[in-house]
Scaffold this active site. Sequence first.
Site, PDB file in Angstrom:
ATOM      1  N   SER A  61      21.865  -7.596  25.168  1.00  0.00           N
ATOM      2  CA  SER A  61      22.549  -6.821  26.203  1.00  0.00           C
ATOM      3  C   SER A  61      22.161  -7.227  27.620  1.00  0.00           C
ATOM      4  O   SER A  61      22.953  -7.081  28.548  1.00  0.00           O
ATOM      5  CB  SER A  61      22.273  -5.323  26.016  1.00  0.00           C
ATOM      6  OG  SER A  61      20.886  -5.051  26.132  1.00  0.00           O
ATOM      7  N   GLY A 101      22.715  -5.490  21.517  1.00  0.00           N
ATOM      8  CA  GLY A 101      22.124  -5.122  20.246  1.00  0.00           C
ATOM      9  C   GLY A 101      21.706  -6.284  19.370  1.00  0.00           C
ATOM     10  O   GLY A 101      21.203  -6.081  18.262  1.00  0.00           O
ATOM     11  N   ASN A 104      14.960  -6.688  20.628  1.00  0.00           N
ATOM     12  CA  ASN A 104      15.383  -5.715  19.613  1.00  0.00           C
ATOM     13  C   ASN A 104      14.544  -5.819  18.334  1.00  0.00           C
ATOM     14  O   ASN A 104      14.394  -4.833  17.613  1.00  0.00           O
ATOM     15  CB  ASN A 104      16.869  -5.902  19.292  1.00  0.00           C
ATOM     16  CG  ASN A 104      17.732  -5.490  20.469  1.00  0.00           C
ATOM     17  OD1 ASN A 104      17.516  -4.458  21.066  1.00  0.00           O
ATOM     18  ND2 ASN A 104      18.692  -6.336  20.810  1.00  0.00           N
ATOM     19  N   HIS A 159      19.022  -0.247  31.866  1.00  0.00           N
ATOM     20  CA  HIS A 159      19.550  -1.578  32.152  1.00  0.00           C
ATOM     21  C   HIS A 159      19.616  -1.842  33.655  1.00  0.00           C
ATOM     22  O   HIS A 159      19.910  -0.941  34.436  1.00  0.00           O
ATOM     23  CB  HIS A 159      20.947  -1.737  31.534  1.00  0.00           C
ATOM     24  CG  HIS A 159      20.931  -1.767  30.047  1.00  0.00           C
ATOM     25  ND1 HIS A 159      20.967  -0.628  29.270  1.00  0.00           N
ATOM     26  CD2 HIS A 159      20.857  -2.817  29.183  1.00  0.00           C
ATOM     27  CE1 HIS A 159      20.921  -0.965  27.997  1.00  0.00           C
ATOM     28  NE2 HIS A 159      20.851  -2.282  27.916  1.00  0.00           N
TER      29      HIS A 159
END
Length: 234
Positions: free
Chosen positions: A57, A95, A123, A209
């Site tokens: 992301s 993701g 992740n 973010h």
Amino acid sequence: MCLYKIKNMNKLKITCILLALLLAACGEKKPASTSTTVPTGKPDSSSTKTVLFFGDSLTAGYGLDDQNEAFPGVVQNKIDAANLHYKVVNAGVSGETSSGGKGRISWILKQKVDVFVLELGANDGLRGIPVTETIQNLQAIIDSVKAKYPKAKLVMLGMQVPPNMGSVYAYSFKAIFPELAAKNNMALVPFLLKGVGGTPSLNQKDGIHPTAGGAKIVGDNVWRVLEGVLLNKN
């Protein structure tokens, strides 16, 4: 002196919490494109080379109005300002894990790659995936790039997990990136989010973010290393 230490401890706790939130958001699967983008819109030519950013992301530009505001787009602007003949390809998916990246790398490599920038692993850290598994997946991705484009230059973007994942795991996870970079002769950005992670004003409303302003700093972090690669200094 005591007051100074207390303030620094509080700041560290806040930073760790925000980093944990960042990893959590990176773990959310959101619709995202793997489309190639050339932010400046300049026409391609036979002399133009490709810099491919392969990541999650952070690369994809989660939450930004325009994907070109993500740090790969910032890098494209710097490339253009330096009058270098490279176009940036954004191959980020929100993701994405190292396993997911391993699964789609062959498809991504159907396009020509001159410089490969790898931004994956955060992740994995969120899920507590064994470090050995992450290393194997990232190495498999690197091997695929080397096999298809043996002359491509490689860049590794490092990530970290907060101490609440366990000090041993956090230390081992952080070591993944410099170790793989050294093993594969890759240029290394030690910590992608340096100067941005844990700073509310540089993150979106979710506190996770980077904003467009935060992405510019992330782009600066990458450019400090990538510029030398493009100029054959690294």
